[in-house]
Write a protein that holds these residues in place. Structure first.
Motif, PDB file in Angstrom:
ATOM      1  N   GLN A 527       0.808  -1.218   0.000  1.00 16.66           N
ATOM      2  CA  GLN A 527       0.000   0.000   0.000  1.00 16.66           C
ATOM      3  C   GLN A 527       0.842   1.268   0.000  1.00 16.66           C
ATOM      4  N   TYR A 531       4.987  -0.288  -7.009  1.00 22.99           N
ATOM      5  CA  TYR A 531       5.340   0.511  -8.183  1.00 22.99           C
ATOM      6  C   TYR A 531       5.416  -0.423  -9.384  1.00 22.99           C
ATOM      7  N   ILE A 547       0.530   2.103  -8.151  1.00 24.35           N
ATOM      8  CA  ILE A 547       1.543   2.813  -7.382  1.00 24.35           C
ATOM      9  C   ILE A 547       1.072   2.936  -5.928  1.00 24.35           C
ATOM     10  N   GLY A 548       1.971   2.668  -5.002  1.00 23.44           N
ATOM     11  CA  GLY A 548       1.662   2.845  -3.590  1.00 23.44           C
ATOM     12  C   GLY A 548       1.583   4.318  -3.234  1.00 23.44           C
ATOM     13  N   ASN A 549       0.840   4.604  -2.169  1.00 27.63           N
ATOM     14  CA  ASN A 549       0.600   6.003  -1.804  1.00 27.63           C
ATOM     15  C   ASN A 549       1.446   6.376  -0.585  1.00 27.63           C
ATOM     16  N   LEU A 553      -0.330  11.830  -3.969  1.00 27.80           N
ATOM     17  CA  LEU A 553      -0.394  11.914  -5.427  1.00 27.80           C
ATOM     18  C   LEU A 553      -1.057  13.222  -5.844  1.00 27.80           C
ATOM     19  N   LEU A 607      -7.461  -1.080  -4.261  1.00 27.24           N
ATOM     20  CA  LEU A 607      -6.928  -0.290  -5.367  1.00 27.24           C
ATOM     21  C   LEU A 607      -8.062   0.445  -6.091  1.00 27.24           C
ATOM     22  N   SER A 621       3.832  11.689  -8.732  1.00 28.97           N
ATOM     23  CA  SER A 621       4.319  11.407  -7.385  1.00 28.97           C
ATOM     24  C   SER A 621       5.685  12.054  -7.230  1.00 28.97           C
ATOM     25  N   THR A 636      -4.131   4.952 -13.432  1.00 28.45           N
ATOM     26  CA  THR A 636      -3.355   4.833 -12.197  1.00 28.45           C
ATOM     27  C   THR A 636      -4.215   4.319 -11.054  1.00 28.45           C
ATOM     28  N   THR A 638      -4.274   3.164  -7.019  1.00 28.38           N
ATOM     29  CA  THR A 638      -3.539   3.379  -5.775  1.00 28.38           C
ATOM     30  C   THR A 638      -4.460   3.129  -4.578  1.00 28.38           C
ATOM     31  N   TYR A 639      -3.916   3.339  -3.367  1.00 32.18           N
ATOM     32  CA  TYR A 639      -4.656   3.140  -2.115  1.00 32.18           C
ATOM     33  C   TYR A 639      -4.875   4.489  -1.438  1.00 32.18           C
TER      34      TYR A 639
END
Length: 820
Positions: A527, A531, A547-549, A553, A607, A621, A636, A638-639
């Motif tokens: 999370q 990447y 992509i992890g947060n 972002l 996600l 990012s 994209t 992400t979390y």
């Protein structure tokens, strides 16, 4: 980090010298009056000396490092009367011999637990809902799984997903990739660092080396730190001195089940040194089913060549130095696993997945210190759903190449240290426990799917935590407990986890408690540091990426203007108020009941898509456009954090000893999710999954145990478990788990050969189910499985406990155990 480790190591190694004192010992045998045989797992305690021991298989015990003086010694064991011997004189450098004979009694008035306060205390006085499963209960199960004993633990959701595989959760918000319950093994954190998941079946501990299993239900971060949001599962191994000798257990059963495990332990050097060696190999043809996954083009991807033979090999060893009242232990172990494991996006084919640990641990009456490391490696594991889809994407390439491109390779190492002290203030009698922990994680995806792909370096981060707890007797009836822990992680803001409790004990073994606890679940490596641009390429210009947060972002349009932004992901929190009672009535009826209200905040979403290049939005990012190195613009994923909710619930556990050889037990839990608030512009499906309860609102368990049946050495046990059906939504696993009721039975008997016992277990021999669930053509995110109501009962019926995993049927195991 090096200064910290040098300081901690010095403390661990020098502490025994500080604790050394001239002392004596007490040794003897505890026997059963009815059988004139040794009693195993009896607790022998020297009152006022904070010293004690458990008897071995022959009823023998030794308590070392007792200061010279005159003492009262007590011995207790579940199902037998408490015995006390006063005026026992201990002399310096001498051994005092003391034997006990125990009569049968209806019920154990109050055993002891450790995990609620990180010290030994009577279970009726613990300031939390905690259950301890002792060595004898564990030994009566077959194979390596102690999970059968967990079925009756109040507050625990146990899901059986294979012959030897179970998962647990407590008090709601389960998932297919759940890390809300922290797993501990002999004081060390047992997780897979690259995923943040509990080690579970990857443990290096075979069943024959388990002294106890404790389950702490509810928030535990005040003493245990991150990921103890919903509870703590603790595995405790046997000490070489308390449990010397050799144990061998051989098991076999249906579905080609085979298990062989052994343990050998002993002491030498006048009892100053101890050692043990353990090992196990287990295999079975697991329950199986077939999946189809989302189409590639117009063709549905059929699962290919899933291998359902599950196996595990594990081995461990330990060397102990006993010095006065202190113990220094060096241990190491490893396991290798094969089989099928569920993930949020499908399932993995586990191929030679390894897990290792090495630990140096020091314990004394007032000090605890440890240095340890654990390491996990995925081996040749690959993703079955990706493998099926790649077979269609890349026709003509070899099977080995397909498995290689379908792999998510990963390695994770955890290096940690802890130092803890406890003391009692002389004037007020306040008990004070405090300590600190340090943890360093090293994670690698082999430059494939985590941020090491971008940086070219392994991912490394630190976690630091300090904690303290005090217990103050306010009056003969009231006791106050307060604790707090401060945690600092490199990736998210510092967390404060408080705990407070008021306990009222009007009579011995009767306690009412009112507590508050706050805990948190930390974002895992996926999370924060995922990447993977072009996770799924769509064309020469567009792909889907993840992509992890970690840093937040920023979403921009094609002109570079900021459209919106998302904050970095933070921990999810759980604040729980609890009112409970635990006690023994009339010497034969044990009650443990708790009502709670839990408040969850900052749920971590699955996600979710935050940028759509076809609509002219792109994710950045740290000022860098995501996926620019691929030449494709990225959808994209992400979390994020969102929302809050409240859970109200009641857990109840009962035990009644009708006669000295007959007992009944039961547990039930009711829980209700309400007041969900999730104001967000995110898609409704993402909000629904992030706040999905994924747990039954009602369940019960009932059991009966009979020993010395008809005056023989035969013991019988029966157990029934009921779970009300509920909806489950986690990744691609979306549907309804049907209501089910299962029945188990067990038989055990001592054989004529000394130290030999035969156990027979039959799980799910009779089952009632409310219906069947099955995939709707294929499995994909947002695609709900089909449910067909069809209530039926019978022998040999199967039932489902997890969406998209195989239905579970009956299972027979037989084991022969020999101890010397």
């Amino acid at each position: 980090m090096s200064i910290f480790f040098r300081t901690s190591l010095a403390a661990v190694l020098l502490a025994p010298a500080a604790a050394l004192a001239q002392s004596g010992s007490i040794a003897g045998t505890v026997t059963d009056a009815a059988k004139s045989a040794g009693v195993q797992a009896a607790q022998v305690v020297v009152v006022g000396a904070a010293r004690g021991a458990l008897t071995d298989a022959r009823g023998r015990y030794t308590i070392d490092s007792v200061a010279p003086g005159t003492y009262e010694v007590r011995v207790r064991r579940a199902g037998q009367t408490l015995k006390t011997s006063a005026g026992i004189v201990v002399s310096a450098g001498a051994e005092t011999h003391l034997d006990f004979t125990l009569e049968r009694a209806p019920v154990e008035l109050a055993g002891v637990v450790v995990s609620a306060s990180r010290r030994v205390e009577k279970v009726t006085e613990a300031p939390a809902t905690v259950t301890r499963i002792g060595a004898q209960q564990i030994e009566n199960t077959t194979g390596n799984s102690y999970s059968g004993a967990l079925k009756g633990v109040e507050g625990v959701d146990l899901l059986q997903v294979g012959v030897t595989t179970t998962t647990i959760n407590t008090r709601g918000f389960n998932s297919a990739f759940n890390n809300r319950v922290l797993q501990m093994e002999d004081g060390r954190i047992a997780v897979l660092p690259e995923y943040g998941m509990p080690a579970a079946g990857f443990t290096t501990i075979p069943k024959v080396d388990l002294a106890a299993v404790e389950v702490l239900v509810g928030p535990g971060s005040a003493l245990y730190g991150p990921d103890a949001s919903n509870g703590v599962l603790t595995l405790e191994t046997k000490d070489a001195k308390q449990f010397p000798g050799t144990t061998i257990e051989l098991g076999a059963g249906t579905r080609t089940y085979r298990d062989a495990q052994g343990r050998h332990a002993g002491v030498f050097g006048d009892g100053r040194f101890g050692y043990k060696l353990t090992g196990e190999y287990q295999s079975a043809d697991d329950f199986s089913n077939h999946h189809a996954y989302a189409p590639v083009g117009q063709i549905v991807a059929q699962e290919r060549n899933a291998h359902w033979n599950t196996s595990v090999a594990r081995a461990a060893g330990a060397f102990d130095w006993y010095h006065g009242s202190s113990r220094l232990e060096a241990s190491a172990g490893a396991s290798r696993n094969n089989g099928v494991g569920q993930t949020n996006v499908g399932r993995n084919q586990l191929v030679n997945w390894t897990y290792r640990h090495a630990q140096l641990k020091y314990t004394s009456p007032h000090w605890f210190g440890q240095l340890y490391t654990t390491k996990s490696s995925a081996g040749d594991t690959y993703v079955l759903n990706t493998y099926a889809q790649n077979y269609l994407r890349y026709p003509g390439i070899s099977d080995d190449s397909l498995k290689h491109v379908s792999a998510f390779p990963g390695d994770g190492q955890l290096i940690a240290a802890e130092l803890q002290n406890n003391l009692t203030l002389p004037v007020t009698g306040t008990r004070f426990t405090y300590g600190g922990q340090f943890r360093h994680d090293i994670v690698s995806s082999h430059r494939h799917w985590l941020a090491d792909r971008l940086t070219g370096e392994d991912i490394q981060f630190d976690q630091r935590g300090v904690y303290a707890q005090l217990e103050q007797q306010l009056s003969p009836f009231f006791r106050l407990v307060g604790a707090g822990r401060f945690d600092k992680h490199d990736y998210y803001p510092a967390q404060w986890s408080p705990k407070a409790g008021l306990l009222f004990t009007p009579t011995p073994d009767q306690t009412v408690r009112f507590t508050f606890n706050r805990a948190f679940k930390s974002p895992n490596v996926l999370q924060t540091r995922f990447y993977f641009p072009d996770f799924s390429p769509l064309s020469s210009k567009v792909g889907i990426g993840v992509i992890g947060n970690h840093n937040g972002l920023v979403i921009k349009d094609s002109l570079g203007n900021t459209v919106r932004s998302y904050d970095p992901i933070v921990p999810e929190t759980n604040s729980t108020w609890e009112l409970g009672y635990r006690g023994v009535m009339n010497g034969s009826f044990y009650v443990d009941v708790a009502a709670y209200r839990a408040f969850f905040r900052s749920f971590i979403t699955p996600l979710v898509n935050v940028a759509n290049p076809l609509a002219g939005t792109f994710a950045y990012s740290e000022g860098r456009k995501f996926g620019s190195e691929t030449g494709r613009d990225q959808f994209t994923l992400t979390y994020l954090n969102l929302g809050k909710a409240r859970i109200d619930g009641v857990d109840l556990g009962l035990r009644y000893a009708a006669t000295p050889t007959t007992s009944f037990s039961g547990s039930t839990s009711w829980q209700h999710l309400k007041d969900i608030q999730a104001q967000s512009t995110l898609p409704a499906a993402a909000i629904a999954e992030a706040t999905a309860f994924n747990s039954p609102t009602f369940k019960w368990n009932a059991g009966a145990d009979f020993t010395d049946v008809g005056g023989s050495p035969i013991a019988l046990g029966f157990n029934a478990r009921h779970v009300t059906g509920y909806d489950f939504r986690s990744g691609v696993h979306f549907g309804h788990i049907p209501t089910f009721t299962t029945f188990d039975m067990s038989l055990g008997t001592k054989l004529p050969m000394e130290g030999t016992r035969l156990n027979v277990n039959l799980q799910n021999f009779f089952t009632c189910r409310g219906g069947r669930d099955f995939a709707n053509g294929f499995i994909a995110t947002g695609r709900r499985s089909l449910y067909a109501p069809n209530a039926t009962c019978g022998f040999g019926k199967s039932h489902s406990e997890m969406i998209n995993m195989p239905p579970i049927g009956g299972f027979l195991t037989v084991s022969l155990r020999w101890e010397r």
